[in-house]
Design a protein around this motif. Structure first.
Motif, PDB file in Angstrom:
ATOM      1  N   ASN A 634      -3.873  61.042   8.138  1.00  0.00           N
ATOM      2  CA  ASN A 634      -3.639  59.624   8.383  1.00  0.00           C
ATOM      3  C   ASN A 634      -2.257  59.315   8.656  1.00  0.00           C
ATOM      4  N   VAL A 636       1.958  60.027   8.158  1.00  0.00           N
ATOM      5  CA  VAL A 636       3.179  60.528   6.877  1.00  0.00           C
ATOM      6  C   VAL A 636       3.252  59.042   6.162  1.00  0.00           C
ATOM      7  N   THR A 637       2.886  58.223   6.468  1.00  0.00           N
ATOM      8  CA  THR A 637       2.874  56.710   5.456  1.00  0.00           C
ATOM      9  C   THR A 637       1.760  56.779   4.564  1.00  0.00           C
ATOM     10  N   ALA A 638       0.399  57.259   5.180  1.00  0.00           N
ATOM     11  CA  ALA A 638      -0.665  57.466   4.153  1.00  0.00           C
ATOM     12  C   ALA A 638      -0.658  58.325   3.175  1.00  0.00           C
ATOM     13  N   LEU A 640       2.633  59.542   1.952  1.00  0.00           N
ATOM     14  CA  LEU A 640       3.456  58.982   0.772  1.00  0.00           C
ATOM     15  C   LEU A 640       2.944  57.941   0.185  1.00  0.00           C
ATOM     16  N   ASN A 641       1.746  57.038   0.555  1.00  0.00           N
ATOM     17  CA  ASN A 641       1.329  56.106  -0.142  1.00  0.00           C
ATOM     18  C   ASN A 641       0.475  56.918  -1.201  1.00  0.00           C
ATOM     19  N   LEU A 675      11.656  54.708   6.816  1.00  0.00           N
ATOM     20  CA  LEU A 675      10.291  55.400   6.015  1.00  0.00           C
ATOM     21  C   LEU A 675      10.879  55.661   4.713  1.00  0.00           C
TER      22      LEU A 675
ATOM     23  N   ARG B  11      -1.088  56.056  12.389  1.00  0.00           N
ATOM     24  CA  ARG B  11      -0.342  55.383  11.218  1.00  0.00           C
ATOM     25  C   ARG B  11       1.169  56.197  11.547  1.00  0.00           C
ATOM     26  N   PHE B  12       2.260  55.601  11.155  1.00  0.00           N
ATOM     27  CA  PHE B  12       3.756  56.100  11.490  1.00  0.00           C
ATOM     28  C   PHE B  12       3.570  56.430  12.942  1.00  0.00           C
ATOM     29  N   ILE B  20       8.213  51.187  12.628  1.00  0.00           N
ATOM     30  CA  ILE B  20       6.974  52.193  12.287  1.00  0.00           C
ATOM     31  C   ILE B  20       5.909  51.028  12.354  1.00  0.00           C
ATOM     32  N   ASP B  71       0.249  49.784   5.363  1.00  0.00           N
ATOM     33  CA  ASP B  71       1.772  50.339   5.537  1.00  0.00           C
ATOM     34  C   ASP B  71       2.530  49.120   5.435  1.00  0.00           C
ATOM     35  N   ARG B  73       4.243  47.573   3.833  1.00  0.00           N
ATOM     36  CA  ARG B  73       5.994  47.657   3.447  1.00  0.00           C
ATOM     37  C   ARG B  73       6.996  48.496   4.224  1.00  0.00           C
ATOM     38  N   TYR B  74       6.320  49.451   4.963  1.00  0.00           N
ATOM     39  CA  TYR B  74       7.045  50.239   6.220  1.00  0.00           C
ATOM     40  C   TYR B  74       7.467  49.383   7.254  1.00  0.00           C
TER      41      TYR B  74
END
Lengths: 739, 254
Positions: A634, A636-638, A640-641, A675, B11-12, B20, B71, B73-74
């Motif tokens: 999903n 990289v934000t997923a 990191l979350n 990020l 995402r991202f 982002i 996401d 916050r990103y």
């Protein structure tokens, strides 16, 4: 063999030990170290800017000889191999055999093993963690010392001698022996400086000689003298070393040199590059030493932030210029930090360097306060060593002396305490998967298993400290660790303020994802019968492709999925809880999990059966707090979350590998910075970032001769890609690359 | 609540608008571009691919937003947000309107990646909910456009006029396929649009890549561009040179 008398240093060392076998252990160590130094120094090399390179002999004293062990060590295998390859005269041969025989029971490692009570030996039957399957293994070492270099540099050799002499005056007899030993150790250090000065003169290294003579008599005044003393002292303490908050303790020297015109920034940079180049393992690529050699820059709690930041910038530049696998430069970031340092660090990472590793003080300092139960001022002095374990700079000791393979723990829990590879019994029995009527029953059995082994790990950690303390004073540690001098007690005999331990857990996410899949398909959907799951796992999914497919399709950590992430949180909390509880059960001030990685996740994976997350037998376990390769789907934000859901206040450090395409740094730098900023503000503790082009990695396998410069992060350390074994290379290529 | 057929949520995402972003790909399209890099988006329906994989998943706007919100916050730190793409994301108009209006109401930055070949009424209706249009320009004449995409560009250009006139923020996205639509005439046409609409947010040239061939086979369609290779860097530089010669120096390789 080039030595006139075969193994003369080993014989001299052994003789010193024998002569003082029943003397006070601190004094015995001091006398033995006299036999070791200056004998183990290597010649100064043509381009060296400092002296003091060492190579351990086959017998000697070291907190962490890189052949494995602790304290007094004897490398039996190497000695035997040499005398078999180069036969000695009959009398020389007998002498070596006698020595080998003597150390078989006298080396500290053997004494630790012999001191294990039968119940402990039953839980920890093997030391061969790279060769035999097992859940928990002991490690023999006193790793991760972070010495008080500030004290060393401010007092110098003469100042330290005066300090010891002052407390010696009113000492008890026991403490007096310790103090006398410290004075001998300081004499040895001074003698080494003068010996090397002479060598430097002979070789035409006038500047090195001058600095060595200066530090033998005075506290250092220049950056060059300061680095020389730090290096020389450290090599007396241990080859496998960590350098702590270097920007703080060298920053003032840099500033003073620049202000007084003693040196230019260019010259200082050359000296620092020279320092980086004599780091053990810089060229020799010593397998175990490269896991250490941390240099910490940045962070709250520095007494001289401006000077320290000037040094930090110089350190970043030095790492940029040498592009080595060491030192493991680590930058502690915090709100309000010098933006130049941060920008320069990201530039460096974006250009393909694997350093610096980034740490987030805003999260880590409160986390360390809770994990170690200390106040904020003390927590500000946290330093990561080795593969990322935290200790409190020159106040706490926290060597990792046990490792646990969590998927193996689950593997035997599913099978009534039997290892499915060897069929051997290990751990608690207590039923197998078909016996657990609910998922909670399975979890309870897994918990008991992990607790059983963790109790053994805690008991072992305390035992290893006890034996180490009985055998030696670890003089060069004790001298630069808070409280030892004042208390008149060596490090591991009551001297150190905070005696902790750390416990390396591997495959946390493999275990969590396996549990998630079992819950989903065996207990909730009931599409896989317990017996069938065991059969499929035992068959490594041969003939059970559909079972594997289902397992792979269960939720996985790293996708910001509540179910999978909650299980990862549970697995971490469970093992952290039973680990932390060891401070009630043992003499340790703390015992904390570290979720680090070196290459152990690969080696342990080889000895672990297929797991219920869909991983095949022998494949690597997950690495730190990272998703299974290829399972983070999903973005990289997923990922990191998911990572920030794991509580940082219950352990002593975890690694987070992130691999980006170079283009993210070059073409999307603002987004990348946003990020990282968001990750840190949401609770991210740490990031090991590698930027690569996948094409480069593939090309490097085909044409290694063109890619000697390609450095990658394996986990707890950096390596030249072409030096890595093929399975590690494949694993790195498979790791998700964010672009 | 309206249900949309979504075939991917990325995402991202760094390539579909500022910062982002999370890009939501909806199925269904009003064009049939021969170079289409999302052939699984052409049909508005759920499809089963050659290897048994299913393309498309019914989701409500609320379900999509649950993921997008994760996401936030990103987006806040990077100036990013939600991008709705496709296919032609307005093909499922009711769904698109609901998703974008809810997103806008909750304070998200919204981008719409559209080819503009849709009724004027839709464009007008969606306009208040879109912070940035990523607007495709694919060919310079109605005939060439019809040959390459199955429809003329008349309506597309009219809608572009409408959007710019009504103050929409529009960024042109121009897929360029070597030997197919990278003629000097087409590049001059792009430059002319640039001159005519100085208020455009920017112009991105999207060089062709041949990574979609496998996806065409997977959805049982015939890939016709076997002979075409991904655009080389010097070719991309040549495009920019033509545009610069025509007074358009704000085009970027996207």
């Amino acid at each position: 063999m080039n030595e006139p008398h075969p193994f003369s240093v080993e014989h001299a060392f052994t003789e010193a030990y024998r002569r003082h076998q029943h003397t006070h252990p601190a004094l015995r160590e001091a006398y033995c170290l006299q036999a070791q130094f200056p004998a183990i120094f290597l010649p100064i090399r043509k381009d060296d800017r400092f002296a003091g390179r060492i190579a351990y002999k086959h017998i000697g004293f070291s907190p962490q000889p890189h052949t494995g062990g602790v304290g007094y060590y004897c490398d039996h295998a190497a000695l035997r191999a040499i005398i078999e390859a180069h036969p000695l005269s009959a009398s020389d041969h007998r002498a070596v055999e006698a020595m080998l025989d003597f150390w078989r029971t006298e080396e500290t490692r053997a004494k630790v093993r012999a001191a294990m009570p039968p119940t402990l030996a039953e839980a920890l039957p093997s030391d061969a963690w790279t060769e035999e399957p097992g859940v928990v293994f002991p490690l023999y070492r006193m790793a991760g010392a972070n010495l008080d270099y500030d004290r060393l540099l401010h007092r110098g050799i003469p100042g330290l001698r005066a300090d010891v002499t002052a407390v010696r005056a009113a000492a008890t007899p026991d403490s007096a022996a310790f103090y006398d030993a410290l004075l001998i150790a300081l004499n040895t250090l001074e003698r080494s400086a003068l010996y090397l000065a002479e060598q430097a003169d002979k070789g035409g290294f006038a500047r090195i000689a001058a600095s060595l003579r200066a530090i033998a008599v005075y506290a250092p005044e220049t950056l060059h003298q300061a680095i020389q003393l730090v290096y020389l002292y450290t090599m007396h303490a241990t080859l496998q070393c960590n350098f702590g908050r270097m920007d703080m303790y060298l920053g003032d020297f840099l500033q003073h040199d620049l202000e007084t015109g003693r040196t230019t920034r260019e010259e200082a940079l050359d000296d620092l590059i020279g320092f980086w180049r004599i780091m053990p393992s810089f060229e020799a690529n010593l397998e175990r030493v490269k896991f250490d050699l941390r240099v910490i820059i940045g962070g709250r709690g520095r007494r001289n932030p401006e000077n320290a930041d000037a040094f930090a910038l110089l350190a970043l530049e030095a790492s940029d210029r040498v592009r080595g696998i060491v030192p493991q430069l680590s930058l502690r970031c915090y709100t309000g930090m010098n933006p130049d340092v941060y920008t320069r660090a990201l530039d460096l990472i974006g250009s393909g360097a694997t350093f610096p590793i980034l740490y987030n003080d805003d999260v880590n300092i409160p986390a360390v306060m809770r994990a170690f139960d200390i106040d904020e001022a003390a927590a500000e002095q946290y330093v990561p060593f080795g593969c990322g374990e935290y200790v409190i700079d020159h106040r706490s000791f926290g060597t990792p002396n046990a490792i646990i393979n969590l998927p193996k723990g689950l593997e035997i829990t599913l099978r009534g305490g039997v290892d499915s590879i060897t069929g051997a019994r290990m751990g608690l029995s207590g039923g197998s998967l078909p016996d657990f009527s609910t998922f909670d029953d399975l979890l309870a059995a897994y918990q008991r298993q992990v607790e059983y082994f963790t109790d053994a790990a805690g008991e072992f950690q305390a035992l290893e400290y006890r034996v180490a303390g009985q055998e030696a004073a670890f003089l060069y540690f004790s001298l630069l660790y808070d409280d030892c001098l004042e208390r008149g007690m060596p490090m591991f005999s009551g001297g150190v303020r905070h005696l902790g331990g750390t416990y390396e857990t591997y495959g946390n996410i493999t275990a969590a994802d396996s549990l998630t899949a079992i819950r989903r398909w065996v207990y909730e959907e009931r599409t896989i019968a317990p017996e069938m799951l065991l059969t499929a796992l035992d068959a490594d999914f041969e003939g059970y492709a559909q079972v594997r497919e289902q397992l792979l399709n269960a939720p996985k950590f790293g996708n910001d999925d509540e179910t999978a992430d909650a299980m990862a949180v549970w697995v971490l909390e469970q093992v952290c809880g039973v680990t932390r509880a060891q401070r009630e059960k043992t003499a340790l001030d703390s015992f904390l999990v570290v979720v680090i990685n070196n290459s152990a996740h690969i080696l342990l994976g080889k000895l672990t059966a297929a797991s219920a997350d869909g991983r095949r037998a022998g494949e690597p376990l997950t690495n730190g707090h990272t998703a299974t390769n290829g399972m983070e789907k999903n973005g990289v934000t997923a990922l990191l979350n998911s990572m920030v859901k794991l509580d940082p206040t219950i352990h002593a450090g975890a690694t987070h590998n992130l691999k980006f395409a170079r283009s993210v740094f070059t073409q999307h730098r603002p987004a990348l910075e946003a990020l990282l900023q968001t990750y840190f503000s949401c609770g991210g503790t740490q990031a090991m970032i590698t930027t690569v082009n996948r094409d480069d990695l593939i090309a490097a396998i085909e044409h290694p001769e063109h890619y000697a410069h390609l450095i990658v992060r394996v986990g707890g350390f950096s390596a030249r890609f072409i030096d890595l074994p093929p399975e590690t290379q494949r694993e790195i290529i498979q790791r998700m690359l964010w672009e | 609540m309206t249900t949309g057929i979504i075939f991917n949520i990325q995402r991202f995402s760094l390539h579909d608008g500022p910062g982002i972003r999370t890009t939501v790909f909806a199925k269904g399209c009003t064009l049939r571009c021969i170079w289409c890099h999302n052939p699984e988006a052409i049909s508005p329906h759920l499809e089963t691919g050659a290897h048994g994989q299913v393309f498309g998943q019914p989701m409500t706007a609320a379900e999509v937003l649950l993921i997008v919100e994760k996401d936030r916050r990103y987006y806040d730190t990077s100036g990013g947000g939600l991008t709705l793409s496709g296919g032609e994301p307005l093909f499922q108009f009711a769904f698109a309107r609901e998703l974008l209006s809810r997103a806008k109401a909750s304070g998200l930055h919204t981008a719409l990646d559209t080819a503009g070949n849709v009724p004027r009424g839709w464009v007008a209706e969606i306009l208040p909910f879109v912070d940035l249009f990523l607007y495709d320009i694919k060919a310079h004449t109605p005939d060439v456009h019809r040959r390459l995409t199955g429809a003329p560009n008349t309506r597309i250009l009219n809608n572009l006029d409408y959007l710019v006139e009504h103050g929409a923020a529009v960024r042109l996205r121009c897929p360029l396929i070597p030997g197919i639509n990278d003629s000097v005439d087409h590049l001059r046409f792009i430059a002319a649009l640039s001159r005519r609409f100085p208020q455009l947010d920017g112009i991105d040239l999207m060089p062709f890549h041949d990574l979609a061939a496998g996806k065409w086979r997977a959805v049982g369609r015939t890939w016709q561009l076997d002979e075409i290779k991904s655009a080389a860097p010097d070719q991309q530089a040549a495009w920019l040179n033509v545009l610069r010669a025509e007074g358009c120096d704000r085009a970027r390789i996207g």
